[in-house]
Design an enzyme around this catalytic site. Structure first.
Site, PDB file in Angstrom:
ATOM      1  N   HIS A   1     -54.709  30.453  16.639  1.00 23.40           N
ATOM      2  CA  HIS A   1     -55.993  30.436  15.920  1.00 23.40           C
ATOM      3  C   HIS A   1     -56.467  31.800  15.422  1.00 23.40           C
ATOM      4  O   HIS A   1     -57.458  31.879  14.708  1.00 23.40           O
ATOM      5  CB  HIS A   1     -57.082  29.812  16.791  1.00 23.40           C
ATOM      6  CG  HIS A   1     -57.544  30.731  17.894  1.00 23.40           C
ATOM      7  ND1 HIS A   1     -56.813  30.941  19.031  1.00 23.40           N
ATOM      8  CD2 HIS A   1     -58.639  31.516  18.009  1.00 23.40           C
ATOM      9  CE1 HIS A   1     -57.446  31.789  19.816  1.00 23.40           C
ATOM     10  NE2 HIS A   1     -58.561  32.166  19.218  1.00 23.40           N
TER      11      HIS A   1
HETATM   12  C1  UD1 Z   1     -63.743  32.591  18.348  1.00 23.41           C
HETATM   13  C2  UD1 Z   1     -63.682  34.002  18.902  1.00 23.41           C
HETATM   14  C3  UD1 Z   1     -62.338  34.234  19.583  1.00 23.41           C
HETATM   15  C4  UD1 Z   1     -61.992  33.138  20.568  1.00 23.41           C
HETATM   16  C5  UD1 Z   1     -62.099  31.803  19.863  1.00 23.41           C
HETATM   17  C6  UD1 Z   1     -61.773  30.651  20.763  1.00 23.41           C
HETATM   18  C7  UD1 Z   1     -65.019  35.556  17.489  1.00 23.41           C
HETATM   19  C8  UD1 Z   1     -64.951  36.680  16.534  1.00 23.41           C
HETATM   20  N1  UD1 Z   1     -63.835  35.002  17.868  1.00 23.41           N
HETATM   21  O1  UD1 Z   1     -62.781  32.508  17.311  1.00 23.41           O
HETATM   22  O2  UD1 Z   1     -62.372  35.459  20.282  1.00 23.41           O
HETATM   23  O3  UD1 Z   1     -60.676  33.313  21.043  1.00 23.41           O
HETATM   24  O4  UD1 Z   1     -63.432  31.673  19.373  1.00 23.41           O
HETATM   25  O5  UD1 Z   1     -61.748  29.461  20.041  1.00 23.41           O
HETATM   26  O6  UD1 Z   1     -66.077  35.205  17.909  1.00 23.41           O
HETATM   27  N2  UD1 Z   1     -64.993  25.681  13.768  1.00 23.41           N
HETATM   28  C9  UD1 Z   1     -65.247  24.320  13.752  1.00 23.41           C
HETATM   29  N3  UD1 Z   1     -65.823  23.772  14.859  1.00 23.41           N
HETATM   30  C10 UD1 Z   1     -66.140  24.505  15.949  1.00 23.41           C
HETATM   31  C11 UD1 Z   1     -65.893  25.882  15.944  1.00 23.41           C
HETATM   32  C12 UD1 Z   1     -65.312  26.447  14.851  1.00 23.41           C
HETATM   33  O7  UD1 Z   1     -64.966  23.631  12.782  1.00 23.41           O
HETATM   34  O8  UD1 Z   1     -66.660  23.923  16.928  1.00 23.41           O
HETATM   35  C13 UD1 Z   1     -64.337  26.278  12.594  1.00 23.41           C
HETATM   36  C14 UD1 Z   1     -65.322  26.822  11.610  1.00 23.41           C
HETATM   37  O9  UD1 Z   1     -64.837  26.601  10.331  1.00 23.41           O
HETATM   38  C15 UD1 Z   1     -65.310  28.303  11.844  1.00 23.41           C
HETATM   39  C16 UD1 Z   1     -63.891  28.537  12.314  1.00 23.41           C
HETATM   40  O10 UD1 Z   1     -63.520  27.346  13.004  1.00 23.41           O
HETATM   41  O11 UD1 Z   1     -65.651  29.010  10.704  1.00 23.41           O
HETATM   42  C17 UD1 Z   1     -63.722  29.703  13.233  1.00 23.41           C
HETATM   43  O12 UD1 Z   1     -64.679  29.659  14.278  1.00 23.41           O
HETATM   44  P1  UD1 Z   1     -65.297  31.031  14.856  1.00 23.41           P
HETATM   45  O13 UD1 Z   1     -66.204  30.723  15.965  1.00 23.41           O
HETATM   46  O14 UD1 Z   1     -65.765  31.861  13.741  1.00 23.41           O
HETATM   47  O15 UD1 Z   1     -64.053  31.804  15.381  1.00 23.41           O
HETATM   48  P2  UD1 Z   1     -62.823  31.336  16.246  1.00 23.41           P
HETATM   49  O16 UD1 Z   1     -61.611  31.432  15.418  1.00 23.41           O
HETATM   50  O17 UD1 Z   1     -63.072  30.030  16.954  1.00 23.41           O
END
Ligand code: UD1
Length: 353
Positions: free
Chosen positions: A202
Site C-alpha cells: 500500500h
Molecule cells: C496510512 C498511513 C500509513 C499506514 C497506513 C495503514 C499516512 C501518511 N500513512 O496510509 O503509515 O501504514 O495508513 O493503512 O498517514 N481509503 C479508503 N478507505 C479508508 C482509508 C483509506 O478508501 O478507510 C483510501 C482513500 O482513497 C485514501 C487512500 O486510501 O485517499 C489512502 O489512505 P490514507 O489514510 O491517506 O493513507 P494510507 O495509504 O492508508
C-alpha cells in the site's frame, strides 16, 4: 491522570488495543479520539469489534484528502477538543498524518505528548510516514521506543531526554491474541499447509507509480506459478489498479477485502511467507516465525534484515529471492518482554502524578 489517545488509521487501532486494555487494568481514564483518517468498516470499526477496544469517545471524521488537508483538518478539530478535555497527556502512535497532527496540538498547547513507536527511521526521507515520524519525535515529551535500534536512532539526532525502551506494543498484542487467531479463512479458502503466500502492498512509492505497480503485479503473477497468492487489498491499492487499468493481473490472485487482525494473523500463521511493504507486517511475520520479502527501499526493522529473516527485494528479483524461504531460520532476538503497554503506562503514571 487523564489521557487522550489519538488514533485514526488501521495500524493505530491495532496498537490501541493493547494500551486500552492496560489503561483499563490500572483504572486510568483514557479518552479515545478517532481522527477518522480510515473510515471503511474493514479499515476501522472491525478492529474495535474484534479486539475489544472501547468505542471512540469522539470521531473527528476527517476522512481522506491531500496530506496537508488531512493533517490540517485534524489539527483544527483536535485542538478545539483537547482544549475542552484538558488532558494530562496525549498519546500518539506510529507515523501517520494523525500522529503528526496530534503531536503538534500537544506541543502547541504545552500538553505532554507521548509517542508510541518512537525512533524508527526509514528511507526514503521524503515519504510521508518518515516526515511524520521525525517531526513527531522532535516535539514529543515521552518517546517510547520499540527496539534498541530506535533508541540509538534518536541518540544520533541528539534526542536523549524522555527516551524509553519499552519493546514493541504489537508484540504484546501478538502474545495476548495468539490463542484467538481466526483460521476460518484458511479453511474456507481450502489453503494447504504452506503452499500460499500473503501479500500486502500500500505504500505510495509502490502503488502511486504505474510502472512500479505493474512491475510488482507482474512479479506476483510469477510467484503465483508456484504458490497461491492471497492478497488482502488496501483501498488505495485497489483504486490505483483500477485507475491504471492493471486489473488483468489480479485474476492470478485471491483478492480479499482488508482483514481484521485475528483473521489476518490466522493466515500469517499458516503461510509459507509474506510479501509486503508494511513495517507492521514485517515484525508480525517475525513473531509468527515466517520469512518476509520486503518490497521496500529500506526496512523499518533493520535487525530482521541483518539476521536474514526479512529480505529486501526489487520486484524483478522477487521470485529468485523467494528461494531463500526454505533456508529461513528463526533467530530469537530480544526486543522487550511483551509488556510494552504496561511499561508505557507505568512511566506515564510515575511522571504525571
Ligand atoms: C496510512 C498511513 C500509513 C499506514 C497506513 C495503514 C499516512 C501518511 N500513512 O496510509 O503509515 O501504514 O495508513 O493503512 O498517514 N481509503 C479508503 N478507505 C479508508 C482509508 C483509506 O478508501 O478507510 C483510501 C482513500 O482513497 C485514501 C487512500 O486510501 O485517499 C489512502 O489512505 P490514507 O489514510 O491517506 O493513507 P494510507 O495509504 O492508508
Amino acid at each position: 491522570m487523564k489521557v487522550i489517545s489519538l488514533i485514526g488509521a488501521r495500524p493505530q487501532f491495532i496498537k490501541e488495543a493493547v494500551l486500552n486494555k492496560a489503561f483499563k487494568k490500572v483504572g486510568v481514564e483514557e479518552i479515545i479520539v478517532n481522527s477518522g483518517q480510515h473510515y471503511d468498516y474493514n479499515m476501522s470499526d472491525i478492529f474495535f469489534k474484534t479486539l475489544g477496544i472501547k468505542s471512540p469517545d469522539y470521531n473527528l471524521e476527517v476522512g481522506s484528502g491531500l496530506h496537508g488537508e488531512m493533517t490540517g483538518k485534524i489539527l483544527i478539530e483536535f485542538e478545539k477538543l483537547t482544549m475542552k478535555i484538558n488532558p494530562d497527556v496525549i498519546l500518539v502512535y506510529g507515523d501517520t498524518n494523525t500522529t503528526l497532527a496530534g503531536a503538534l496540538v500537544g506541543a502547541k498547547l504545552k500538553i505532554p505528548v507521548a509517542h508510541v513507536e518512537a525512533g524508527i527511521r526509514m528511507l526514503p526521507k521524503d515519504m510521508p510516514e518518515e516526515i511524520n515520524r521525525v517531526l513527531a519525535d522532535r516535539i514529543s515529551t515521552y518517546l517510547f521506543c520499540p527496539t534498541q535500534r530506535s533508541v540509538e536512532n534518536l541518540k544520533k539526532e541528539g534526542i536523549e531526554e524522555g527516551v524509553y525502551f519499552t519493546g514493541d506494543v504489537t508484540y504484546d498484542l501478538y502474545l495476548q491474541m495468539e490463542k484467538d487467531f481466526d483460521y476460518s479463512l484458511y479453511n474456507s479458502l481450502n489453503l494447504v499447509g504452506n503452499e500460499f503466500v500473503v501479500v500486502t502492498i500500500h505504500r505510495d512509492y509502490n502503488v502511486d507509480n504505474k510502472t512500479q505497480l505493474r512491475n510488482i503485479l507482474k512479479a506476483l503473477v510469477d510467484v503465483s506459478r508456484n504458490k497461491k497468492v492471497i492478497f488482502p487489498m488496501h483501498p488505495r491499492t485497489r483504486k490505483r489498479i483500477e485507475e491504471f487499468s492493471l486489473g488483468e493481473f489480479t485474476e492470478y490472485f485471491e483478492i480479499l477485502d482488508p482483514l481484521d487482525y485475528l483473521s489476518f494473523m490466522g493466515l500469517i500463521k499458516n503461510c509459507s511467507s509474506v510479501i509486503t511493504d508494511s513495517g507492521g507486517l514485517q515484525r508480525e511475520a517475525y513473531y509468527a516465525k515466517k520469512p518476509a520479502f520486503l518490497l521496500m527501499p529500506d526496512p523499518a526493522w533493520h535487525e530482521l534484515v541483518e539476521k536474514k529473516m526479512n529480505f529486501l527485494c526489487k520486484p524483478e528479483d522477487l521470485v529468485k529471492m523467494m528461494e531463500r524461504e526454505k533456508d529461513y531460520k528463526h533467530i530469537p532476538y530480544i526486543q522487550g518482554k511483551g509488556n510494552a503497554a504496561e511499561q508505557i503506562i507505568k512511566i506515564l503514571m510515575e511522571n504525571q502524578c
